[in-house]
Design a protein around this motif. Structure first.
Motif: not given
Length: 307
Positions: A1-15, A127-135
């Motif tokens: 699920m983690f790999d699939a979320a990254l591949a789909a450009d979805e966000r990883i959330e704290p839980r 450096n930081q503008v791309p971090l707005c798209r951080c996973s």
């Protein structure tokens, strides 16, 4: 699920489940970012009482307050990963975690405030503008507001240097001297070359970062060259020139030995910065204790009212 979320450009959330190494990499990067924000208040705060006008003083005070806020957003983001703020600050104060090497250089003149705004905050935005798209969701969302405020910081620095550059001969010389001193440390802000970076490739694979250190550094140089020309200031690099084949500016070799010396604690202001930070933390103990006591009392009152 983690790999699939990254591949789909979805966000990883704290839980969400995440690899331990992913969590550790985020804590390291977010903590270094947060530490840089609060340490970065010091070089400019030094000039608040000496700003040349009320307008300049108000701008600088607002900027320093923004940096404190950025640190709080980022410490909060790190806390969602299960790492307490006190633990992070203890690691900063004991030297077990780093902050950006750029903040170990002194601000010798008023023009340094402008150079930091234009170059240091300009590098931060790059450096930081791309971090707005951080996973990782909390980090990405914090960066949206931070980048908007950093844009203000960069603009005020550019406008300050522009005013000095178009002023007297002495003011222009002051502006040029500041740019001469801050240019190379600003290029070092993006981190070591890609082939020497221990974390960059993995961070990009996890989509924590979106671009390599060298890509971001090149983008920054390409942005700054026309801006320097507009300011009437010269960037201190005799090898700087446009490369038609690459479609980018070539620039000279960076002195990485200086970068590593500063990281090892041997920069001009390393000891001063950490000593001042620890002093401020100790002097603020009573504020934290009072706030915690108030929060407990308020919580108890709400509990009694509910009962």
């Amino acid at each position: 699920m983690f790999d699939a979320a990254l591949a789909a450009d979805e966000r990883i959330e704290p839980r969400d489940w995440m690899p331990d190494a992913y969590r550790a990499s985020l804590v390291r990067q977010i903590a270094q970012h947060a530490h840089s924000e609060i340490i970065g208040m010091q070089p400019e705060a030094n000039w608040i009482t000496r700003a040349p006008s009320l307008r300049r003083k108000a701008i600088l005070m607002a900027k320093v307050q923004d940096e404190a806020g950025h640190g709080l957003y980022l410490y909060s983001a790190a806390e969602t990963l299960g790492t307490g703020r006190e633990e992070l600050l203890d690691k900063l104060h004991s030297g077990r975690q780093k902050y950006s090497s750029i903040f170990n250089y002194p601000t010798l003149t008023w023009a340094d405030v402008g150079a930091i705004g234009w170059l240091v905050d300009g590098a931060a935005i790059t450096n930081q503008v791309p971090l707005c798209r951080c996973s990782y969701g909390p980090y990405a969302r914090a960066m949206v507001r931070i980048c908007k405020e950093e844009s203000f910081h960069q603009r005020q620095g550019y406008e300050l240097l522009q005013t000095l550059s178009r002023g007297t001969e002495a003011q222009h010389a002051m502006a040029q001297d500041a740019v001469d001193r801050w240019w190379w440390p600003s290029l070092m802000m993006f981190g070591p070359p890609d082939d020497e970076s221990a974390h960059s490739a993995q961070s990009m694979a996890w989509k924590i970062k979106r671009h390599s250190n060298d890509e971001l550094r090149q983008r920054f140089v390409d942005i700054c060259v026309p801006q320097a020309a507009s300011l009437g200031l010269t960037l201190p690099d005799p090898d700087l020139r446009w490369n038609e084949e690459r479609g980018h500016h070539d620039f000279g070799a960076i002195d990485w030995s200086e970068f590593h010396e500063v990281l090892r604690g041997n920069g001009p202001c390393n000891e001063e910065r950490i000593s001042r930070r620890k002093q401020a933390h100790e002097e603020g103990t009573w504020v934290r204790e009072a706030a915690a006591a108030y929060a407990r009392k308020h919580s108890d009152s709400l509990g009694e009212a509910g009962a």
